[in-house]
Write an enzyme that holds these catalytic residues in place. Structure first.
Site, PDB file in Angstrom:
ATOM      1  N   GLU A 327      -4.026  -1.054   0.443  1.00 30.14           N
ATOM      2  CA  GLU A 327      -3.554  -2.343   0.947  1.00 30.14           C
ATOM      3  C   GLU A 327      -3.396  -2.398   2.459  1.00 30.14           C
ATOM      4  O   GLU A 327      -2.360  -2.846   2.959  1.00 30.14           O
ATOM      5  CB  GLU A 327      -2.220  -2.699   0.271  1.00 30.14           C
ATOM      6  CG  GLU A 327      -2.389  -2.917  -1.208  1.00 30.14           C
ATOM      7  CD  GLU A 327      -1.117  -3.359  -1.886  1.00 30.14           C
ATOM      8  OE1 GLU A 327      -1.120  -4.451  -2.457  1.00 30.14           O
ATOM      9  OE2 GLU A 327      -0.116  -2.619  -1.855  1.00 30.14           O
TER      10      GLU A 327
HETATM   11  C1  ACM Z   1      -1.054  -0.197  -5.312  1.00 32.23           C
HETATM   12  O1  ACM Z   1      -0.642  -0.736  -6.339  1.00 32.23           O
HETATM   13  N1  ACM Z   1      -0.877  -0.780  -4.142  1.00 32.23           N
HETATM   14  C2  ACM Z   1      -1.711   1.086  -5.359  1.00 32.23           C
END
Ligand code: ACM
Length: 510
Positions: A327
């Site tokens: 992310e």
């Molecule tokens: C995740 O759920 N950001 C690995």
């Protein structure tokens, strides 16, 4: 689901009890046999006629298998079974439990055989294999002490489908105490789960003591997600946990999430952020994707990354070390992941990166952890990367046990009921080394809530990861798992009252 006893299930139970076709005359002989089902289902189980009953045991060990021996002794002790018995088999009141290491390549690293006849014989090539045999025996034994023990005669040959049978706990958003982690490891072991991935750092908290960087735990250890628990683990505590887990066949896989998800680190050491970043306060929200190590300041961040990973590697013997990588969008992202992975590799360990890290330059043995169901992982598979499978719509158990349960629902609005988890099919992922459920803790802040998110769904995860695909059948799983409810109760698990299991009613067992 549970009210109507299906004929196939009945037949399976009869088979387990030694009541074969055309052998109903044997029914009287074995009518008292209590079938104690097994999760995960073993590869093969061949029932035999009759049962073994005993009050005491004598343990005979051939070869050194300290984990299995310790687990066996603990199980017998918990059931109050004296281990000074002599004689063997029915009529003597004592049974021999034989633990034997044998050199049979067919058993592989983790396979085992368990035979209950006149005696109980557990064989495997390794201590780990024997430990699995002991866990199977534990499930066959009652959950609580009984004056006389009865076991159905049978023969089991078993080995796991996958080497990686994991669960990830996010101790960064909300801290979990050491005592909880120990209890959790005990429960994992009963179901042959063998990887405990600890998500040790994130925006909301930094949970691992790092020498030379005391503010990481003074500041970063003092924050948590709103409503969650703050705290951190000392290196000594983590070493203790590693040993505790090792003795139970569980490897702890540490994750330091980088280069994003680092607000707790930036709040502790502002120089890790770029100079124009003004938000350097500890964070307790639930949004993601806003914090990043200053990738334009390699001289500031790489010595930090190196020092942290050096200490992580010194604490955790796990062959695989997780470096996060989720992310974050940044022009230097791929470069960072490549360098961090190379640092781990240079330390003689194998990096794990969340799926997005597949854009980095990685050695083919680097593991990728898949978490978005729709992520195009095919190019990474083509490069040979082994996969850990955690697709969120099946295995993110922060999501509800049912639709509408408060908590995360971003991946699947309907939640992840037990049956949904059980339906995940890993077979299409040809390079998968295994399966891992993930419990994120934005909305899960107590031991009781943690239990109710993990159980009974982790039992389904265990079966997905261990049992051969061809043996999977939800109705049979429900029957077998229901039979293990007393074991979960004996371990104090505050599981979710799953309607498919009929667990909303109080348990009737002794
Ligand atoms: C995740 O759920 N950001 C690995």
């Amino acid at each position: 689901m549970k009210a109507s006893l299906r004929i196939d299930v009945l037949l399976a139970c009869m088979a387990l009890a030694g009541i074969g076709h055309g052998a109903l005359a044997q029914a009287a002989e074995v009518r008292d046999t209590t079938v104690r089902p097994l999760v995960p289902a073993p590869q093969t189980l061949t029932p035999a006629k009759g049962e073994l009953y005993f009050r005491t045991v004598s343990v005979q060990a051939q070869g050194s298998a300290p984990k299995a021996r310790q687990a066996l002794d603990a199980a017998l002790y918990a059931l109050g079974i004296p281990t000074n018995g002599s004689g063997s088999g029915n009529g003597t009141g004592s049974a021999t439990v034989r633990l034997q290491l044998i050199d049979d390549p067919a058993l592989g690293e983790e396979g085992y055989r368990l035979v209950i006849g006149e005696d109980i014989t557990l064989s495997a090539r390794t201590d780990t294999g024997l430990l699995h045999a002991v866990q199977t025996l534990r499930q066959l034994l009652p959950a609580r002490p009984q004056r006389e023990l009865r076991l159905p005669r049978l023969s089991i040959a078993d080995a796991p489908a996958y080497r990686w049978r994991g669960v990830s706990l996010d101790v960064a958003r909300s801290f979990l105490p050491m005592a909880y982690l120990e209890r959790h490891i005990d429960r994992m072991a009963l179901f042959k789960l063998n990887r405990l991935h600890l998500h040790l750092t994130d925006d909301q908290g930094w949970r691992i003591q790092i020498n030379g960087y005391p503010k990481l735990t003074e500041i970063g250890g003092g924050s948590a997600v709103e409503g969650g628990r703050a705290g951190f683990y000392t290196q000594d505590e983590l070493k203790h946990l590693v040993a505790y887990a090792q003795a139970r066949g569980v490897t702890i896989v540490p994750e330091i999430d980088m280069p994003g998800h680092v607000q707790a680190a930036l709040a502790s050491y502002n120089t890790l952020a770029c100079d124009n970043v003004t938000n350097l306060a500890p964070y307790s929200g639930v949004e993601v994707g806003f914090s990043v190590l200053c990738l334009e300041k390699p001289e500031a961040i790489y010595p930090f990354v190196q020092a942290v990973l050096e200490q992580v590697v010194a604490i955790f013997p796990s062959t695989e070390i997780h470096i996060g990588g989720d992310e974050i969008k940044h022009p230097l992202y791929a470069d960072f992941v490549s360098r961090a992975a190379a640092i781990v590799d240079g330390m003689g360990r194998t990096p794990i990166v969340w799926e997005e890290g597949s854009v980095a330059t990685l050695k083919p043995n680097a593991l990728l952890q898949l978490w978005n169901d729709g992520y195009d992982i095919a190019p990474a598979v083509a490069k040979g990367h082994p996969l850990i499978l955690s697709p969120c719509s099946y295995l993110y158990v922060d999501h509800g046990n049912h639709a509408g349960q408060p908590g995360a629902d971003w991946c699947r609005k309907e939640g992840l009921p037990l049956q949904r988890v059980y339906q995940f099919d890993p077979a299409p992922f040809k390079t998968a080394v295994g399966i891992e459920a993930a419990l994120w803790t934005e909305f899960v802040h107590t031991d009781a809530d943690t239990d109710a998110r993990l159980w009974p769904r982790l039992a389904a995860v265990a079966e997905l990861a261990w049992s051969p695909a061809g043996t999977r059948d939800y109705a049979g799983f429900v029957q077998r798992l229901d039979g293990l409810r007393p074991q979960l109760d004996a371990l104090g698990v505050q599981y979710y009252a799953e309607p498919d299991l009929g667990w909303n009613a109080p348990a009737k067992h002794k």
